[in-house]
Design a protein around this motif. Structure first.
Motif, PDB file in Angstrom:
ATOM      1  N   UNK A  37       0.835  -1.208   0.000  1.00  0.00           N
ATOM      2  CA  UNK A  37       0.000   0.000   0.000  1.00  0.00           C
ATOM      3  C   UNK A  37       0.869   1.256   0.000  1.00  0.00           C
ATOM      4  N   UNK A  38       1.951   1.238   0.770  1.00  0.00           N
ATOM      5  CA  UNK A  38       2.865   2.379   0.782  1.00  0.00           C
ATOM      6  C   UNK A  38       3.404   2.645  -0.622  1.00  0.00           C
ATOM      7  N   UNK A  39       3.841   1.586  -1.285  1.00  0.00           N
ATOM      8  CA  UNK A  39       4.373   1.757  -2.638  1.00  0.00           C
ATOM      9  C   UNK A  39       3.305   2.272  -3.597  1.00  0.00           C
ATOM     10  N   UNK A  40       2.111   1.729  -3.510  1.00  0.00           N
ATOM     11  CA  UNK A  40       1.042   2.086  -4.439  1.00  0.00           C
ATOM     12  C   UNK A  40       0.441   3.458  -4.148  1.00  0.00           C
ATOM     13  N   UNK A  41       0.272   3.787  -2.880  1.00  0.00           N
ATOM     14  CA  UNK A  41      -0.407   5.030  -2.500  1.00  0.00           C
ATOM     15  C   UNK A  41       0.542   6.218  -2.306  1.00  0.00           C
ATOM     16  N   UNK A  42       1.808   5.929  -1.975  1.00  0.00           N
ATOM     17  CA  UNK A  42       2.723   7.012  -1.603  1.00  0.00           C
ATOM     18  C   UNK A  42       3.911   7.118  -2.572  1.00  0.00           C
ATOM     19  N   UNK A  43       4.768   6.092  -2.592  1.00  0.00           N
ATOM     20  CA  UNK A  43       6.018   6.184  -3.344  1.00  0.00           C
ATOM     21  C   UNK A  43       5.780   6.370  -4.845  1.00  0.00           C
ATOM     22  N   UNK A  44       5.003   5.493  -5.451  1.00  0.00           N
ATOM     23  CA  UNK A  44       4.832   5.547  -6.897  1.00  0.00           C
ATOM     24  C   UNK A  44       4.155   6.838  -7.359  1.00  0.00           C
ATOM     25  N   UNK A  45       3.106   7.296  -6.712  1.00  0.00           N
ATOM     26  CA  UNK A  45       2.544   8.586  -7.125  1.00  0.00           C
ATOM     27  C   UNK A  45       3.530   9.748  -6.961  1.00  0.00           C
ATOM     28  N   UNK A  46       4.409   9.645  -5.971  1.00  0.00           N
ATOM     29  CA  UNK A  46       5.358  10.735  -5.723  1.00  0.00           C
ATOM     30  C   UNK A  46       6.482  10.783  -6.755  1.00  0.00           C
ATOM     31  N   UNK A  47       6.977   9.613  -7.199  1.00  0.00           N
ATOM     32  CA  UNK A  47       8.187   9.579  -8.028  1.00  0.00           C
ATOM     33  C   UNK A  47       8.036   8.858  -9.365  1.00  0.00           C
ATOM     34  N   UNK A  48       6.984   8.069  -9.541  1.00  0.00           N
ATOM     35  CA  UNK A  48       6.694   7.338 -10.784  1.00  0.00           C
ATOM     36  C   UNK A  48       7.751   6.298 -11.147  1.00  0.00           C
ATOM     37  N   UNK A  49       8.579   5.895 -10.207  1.00  0.00           N
ATOM     38  CA  UNK A  49       9.560   4.819 -10.408  1.00  0.00           C
ATOM     39  C   UNK A  49      10.020   4.340  -9.031  1.00  0.00           C
ATOM     40  N   UNK A  50      10.779   3.255  -9.045  1.00  0.00           N
ATOM     41  CA  UNK A  50      11.294   2.681  -7.796  1.00  0.00           C
ATOM     42  C   UNK A  50      12.818   2.674  -7.761  1.00  0.00           C
ATOM     43  N   UNK A  51      13.461   3.461  -8.618  1.00  0.00           N
ATOM     44  CA  UNK A  51      14.919   3.486  -8.684  1.00  0.00           C
ATOM     45  C   UNK A  51      15.517   3.855  -7.325  1.00  0.00           C
TER      46      UNK A  51
END
Length: 150
Positions: A37-51
């Protein structure tokens, strides 16, 4: 790219890296619901990648054992530990020893040069934009203005 595609590619890269037995086990079990959920709701919307983001990042602890960070983002000049805390797991059902151990763990991370951001599961699900802004603010402070953009 959709979240699901980006997430699966990132997770596949994580599993393909040389990992300790503990990390292999933790990643093989898959991310917990809160971490995803953190990745889907927070990280990805903020940066659009996981680098630069690592799941179940193993660190040596002060007792010569291993501990795992939910996520680590390591890029000069920072080492950022991101912890996702559910109420029951981290407070509601913790005994006195677990409570003290958790505080000591965080103290040692700070001594070892880690910055720590903690997010409650409730904030991730109820206030994702606030969490996203906090994460972006942190990254802007440490990586913005010519310091090496994210």
């Amino acid at each position: 790219m959709t979240f699901q595609n980006a997430y699966q590619q990132w997770l596949d890269r994580q599993v393909a890296e040389p990992l300790s037995e503990g990390q292999q086990h933790r990643l093989a079990e898959g991310h917990g619901h809160a971490e995803r959920m953190f990745l889907q709701q927070i990280w990805y919307p903020a940066f659009r990648h996981f680098d630069g983001l690592h799941a179940e990042y193993e660190i040596a602890d002060f007792k010569d054992g291993s501990r795992y960070l939910d996520f680590a983002f390591v890029r000069e000049p920072i080492k950022l530990a991101i912890e996702i805390d559910g109420y029951d797991t981290h407070l509601g059902k913790a005994n006195r020893w677990q409570f003290s151990d958790n505080l000591m763990r965080q103290n040692h991370l700070v001594i070892d040069g880690w910055h720590i951001l903690r997010f409650s599961y409730d904030d991730i699900t109820s206030r994702p934009r606030m969490c996203e802004q906090l994460l972006q603010q942190y990254m802007g402070c440490w990586l913005g203005s010519g310091r090496g953009m994210l």
